[in-house]
Write a protein that holds these residues in place. Structure first.
Motif, short mmCIF file in Angstrom:
data_model
loop_
_atom_site.label_atom_id
_atom_site.label_comp_id
_atom_site.label_asym_id
_atom_site.label_seq_id
_atom_site.Cartn_x
_atom_site.Cartn_y
_atom_site.Cartn_z
N ALA A 114 -10.51 8.97 -1.68
CA ALA A 114 -11.83 8.40 -1.40
C ALA A 114 -11.77 6.87 -1.38
CB ALA A 114 -12.85 8.88 -2.44
N SER A 115 -11.08 6.28 -2.36
CA SER A 115 -10.97 4.82 -2.38
C SER A 115 -10.12 4.33 -1.21
CB SER A 115 -10.40 4.33 -3.71
OG SER A 115 -9.08 4.79 -3.92
N MET A 116 -9.10 5.11 -0.83
CA MET A 116 -8.28 4.72 0.31
C MET A 116 -9.11 4.69 1.59
SD MET A 116 -5.38 3.69 1.41
CE MET A 116 -4.14 4.10 0.16
N GLU A 117 -9.99 5.65 1.75
CA GLU A 117 -10.86 5.68 2.93
C GLU A 117 -11.75 4.44 2.98
OE1 GLU A 117 -12.89 9.40 2.78
OE2 GLU A 117 -11.10 10.58 3.26
N VAL A 118 -12.25 4.01 1.83
CA VAL A 118 -13.08 2.81 1.77
C VAL A 118 -12.26 1.58 2.17
CG1 VAL A 118 -14.36 1.27 0.22
CG2 VAL A 118 -14.66 3.74 0.05
N LEU A 119 -11.04 1.49 1.67
CA LEU A 119 -10.17 0.36 1.98
C LEU A 119 -9.82 0.32 3.47
CD1 LEU A 119 -7.79 0.64 -1.10
CD2 LEU A 119 -9.49 -1.15 -0.71
N LEU A 120 -9.50 1.47 4.02
CA LEU A 120 -9.14 1.53 5.44
C LEU A 120 -10.34 1.21 6.33
CD1 LEU A 120 -6.84 4.69 5.44
CD2 LEU A 120 -6.14 2.31 5.77
N ALA A 121 -11.52 1.64 5.92
CA ALA A 121 -12.73 1.33 6.69
C ALA A 121 -13.01 -0.16 6.68
CB ALA A 121 -13.92 2.10 6.12
N ALA A 122 -12.67 -0.81 5.58
CA ALA A 122 -12.94 -2.25 5.45
C ALA A 122 -11.90 -3.12 6.14
CB ALA A 122 -13.02 -2.62 3.97
N ALA A 123 -10.64 -2.72 6.07
CA ALA A 123 -9.57 -3.62 6.54
C ALA A 123 -8.55 -2.97 7.45
CB ALA A 123 -8.86 -4.23 5.33
N GLY A 124 -8.65 -1.66 7.67
CA GLY A 124 -7.72 -0.99 8.56
C GLY A 124 -6.27 -1.17 8.14
N LYS A 125 -5.43 -1.41 9.10
CA LYS A 125 -3.98 -1.53 8.88
C LYS A 125 -3.63 -2.59 7.84
CE LYS A 125 0.23 -2.38 11.61
NZ LYS A 125 0.74 -2.61 12.99
N GLU A 126 -4.40 -3.68 7.82
CA GLU A 126 -4.11 -4.78 6.89
C GLU A 126 -4.15 -4.34 5.43
OE1 GLU A 126 -5.91 -8.69 7.54
OE2 GLU A 126 -6.64 -7.91 9.45
N ALA A 147 -2.84 4.94 9.79
CA ALA A 147 -3.36 3.57 9.86
C ALA A 147 -2.27 2.56 10.19
CB ALA A 147 -4.01 3.20 8.52
N GLY A 148 -1.10 2.71 9.57
CA GLY A 148 -0.04 1.72 9.71
C GLY A 148 0.92 1.96 10.84
N GLY A 149 0.94 3.18 11.37
CA GLY A 149 1.77 3.49 12.52
C GLY A 149 3.26 3.31 12.28
N LYS A 150 3.96 3.05 13.37
CA LYS A 150 5.42 2.94 13.33
C LYS A 150 5.88 1.82 12.40
CE LYS A 150 9.47 2.37 16.33
NZ LYS A 150 9.93 2.18 17.74
N GLU A 151 5.13 0.72 12.38
CA GLU A 151 5.53 -0.41 11.54
C GLU A 151 5.60 -0.02 10.07
OE1 GLU A 151 4.08 -4.99 10.50
OE2 GLU A 151 3.03 -3.83 12.03
N LEU A 152 4.64 0.76 9.62
CA LEU A 152 4.64 1.20 8.23
C LEU A 152 5.69 2.28 8.00
CD1 LEU A 152 3.26 0.88 5.47
CD2 LEU A 152 1.67 2.69 6.13
N ALA A 186 9.11 0.60 7.74
CA ALA A 186 9.28 -0.51 6.79
C ALA A 186 10.29 -0.14 5.72
CB ALA A 186 7.94 -0.85 6.15
N ALA A 187 11.25 -1.03 5.47
CA ALA A 187 12.31 -0.76 4.50
C ALA A 187 12.13 -1.60 3.25
CB ALA A 187 13.67 -1.06 5.13
N ASP A 188 12.46 -1.00 2.09
CA ASP A 188 12.40 -1.74 0.84
C ASP A 188 13.69 -2.54 0.66
OD1 ASP A 188 14.36 0.05 -0.02
OD2 ASP A 188 12.97 1.29 -1.17
N LYS A 189 13.89 -3.13 -0.52
CA LYS A 189 15.05 -4.02 -0.70
C LYS A 189 16.38 -3.26 -0.71
CE LYS A 189 15.22 -4.30 -5.78
NZ LYS A 189 15.15 -5.24 -6.93
N TRP A 190 16.30 -1.93 -0.80
CA TRP A 190 17.51 -1.11 -0.72
C TRP A 190 17.74 -0.57 0.70
CZ3 TRP A 190 13.95 -0.30 -4.79
CH2 TRP A 190 14.37 -0.79 -6.02
N GLY A 191 16.84 -0.95 1.61
CA GLY A 191 16.96 -0.49 2.98
C GLY A 191 16.36 0.88 3.22
N CYS A 192 15.59 1.37 2.25
CA CYS A 192 15.01 2.71 2.37
C CYS A 192 13.60 2.66 2.95
CB CYS A 192 14.96 3.38 1.00
SG CYS A 192 16.57 3.66 0.25
N THR A 193 13.30 3.59 3.84
CA THR A 193 11.95 3.74 4.36
C THR A 193 11.23 4.81 3.53
OG1 THR A 193 12.52 5.51 5.89
CG2 THR A 193 12.80 3.23 6.68
N CYS A 194 9.97 5.05 3.85
CA CYS A 194 9.24 6.08 3.11
C CYS A 194 9.86 7.46 3.32
CB CYS A 194 7.76 6.07 3.48
SG CYS A 194 7.39 6.27 5.23
#
Length: 231
Positions: free
Chosen positions: A168-180, A211-216, A219-227
Motif C-alpha cells: 500500500a505504501s509502495m503504491e502511494v510512493l509510485l503514484a507520487a514519484a513513479g520511477k524516481e 515502474a523501473g523497467g529494464k534499468e532497474l 541494475a548491479a550492486d557493488k558485487w555485480g549482482c542484479t536482482c
C-alpha cells in the motif's frame, strides 16, 4: 512570574517539564502566571536542542502542541535538536501520527521534507511504522520530494516499503514519484528491487520492475549482482 520562567543549568523551564510530563493543566497554569514573556520559554531549547514542541509531539499531545503554536508561532515546529530532528521526527519515531495535521499546517513543506543529520525524513518513519495515511499527508504537503528522499545510507522510503512488505505504501510512493521513487541504490549498490528479490517479495518485485523497467532489472550492486541474482 520569575519562578514560572526560571530555567535550570540545562535550559529546562517549568513549561518544558510540563510538556515533557504531558500535563496540559500545569502548562496552562504556567502560561497564566508567566504571561506574554512565556513565549520565549516555549521557543527555548535545552542543552540537546529539545523544545517544548519536541516533547508535546513525542507525547502525541495535540492540545499542548496547539497551545505552543498559538503562543510561540508556527516556526516553533521547525526547531531542530542536536541530531537535526524536528518535533515531527520525534512524533514519527513514536508513531504519533495524529499530530501530523497540526504540525504540517504549521510547518508546511519545510517540515514535510526536513531531514535529520542522518538524512532521515518523517516519510521514512511513516513507512517504517506502517502509516500509509501519514505518508499521504506528507506527500500532499511536500510533494514528490517526500517520496524520493534518500538518507545518508542510501535508503529511500521505497526501501523501507519493501522491507516492511507494505504494498500500500509502495503504491502511494509510485503514484507520487513513479520511477524516481525506486531507482536509488544504498551504500552497497542495492536497489529496492535487490531487496525485494532477496526477501522473496515477488508481488513487490513485480510492482518495482513495472515502474523501473529494464534499468532497474539490470541494475548491479557493488558485487555485480542484479536482482535476478538475489532472487
Amino acid at each position: 512570574e520569575a519562578a514560572a520562567r526560571a530555567a535550570d543549568q540545562e535550559g529546562k523551564t517549568c513549561s518544558y517539564f510540563a510538556c515533557r510530563k504531558n500535563d496540559a493543566r500545569i502548562l496552562d497554569m504556567i502560561i497564566q502566571v508567566g504571561g506574554t514573556d512565556l513565549v520565549k520559554d516555549l521557543r527555548r531549547s535545552d542543552s540537546e536542542g529539545h523544545t517544548c514542541a519536541h516533547w508535546a509531539a513525542w507525547r502525541g499531545n495535540v492540545e499542548i502542541l496547539a497551545r505552543i503554536i498559538e503562543l510561540a508561532g508556527p516556526q516553533v515546529v521547525l526547531a531542530t535538536d542536536s541530531e537535526g530532528k524536528t518535533c515531527a521526527h520525534w512524533a514519527g519515531d513514536r508513531g504519533e501520527f495524529g499530530t501530523f495535521d497540526i504540525l504540517l499546517a504549521a510547518g508546511g513543506k519545510q517540515l514535510a521534507t526536513a531531514a535529520d543529520h542522518k538524512g532521515k525524513t518523517c516519510a521514512h518513519w511513516a513507512v517504517q511504522k506502517g502509516s500509509v495515511e501519514a505518508l499521504r499527508k506528507l506527500i500532499e504537503v511536500g510533494g514528490k520530494e517526500v517520496a524520493t528522499a534518500v538518507d545518508k545510507e542510501g535508503k529511500t522510503c521505497a526501501y523501507w516499503s519493501v522491507w516492511m512488505e507494505d504494498e500500500a505504501s509502495m503504491e502511494v510512493l509510485l503514484a507520487a514519484a513513479g520511477k524516481e521513487a525506486v531507482m536509488s541504490a544504498d551504500e552497497e549498490g542495492k536497489t529496492c528491487a535487490h531487496l525485494a528479490a532477496e526477501r522473496g517479495a515477488t508481488g513487490m518485485l513485480r510492482k518495482l520492475l513495472a515502474a523501473g523497467g529494464k534499468e532497474l532489472a539490470t541494475a548491479a550492486d557493488k558485487w555485480g549482482c542484479t536482482c535476478a541474482h538475489w532472487a
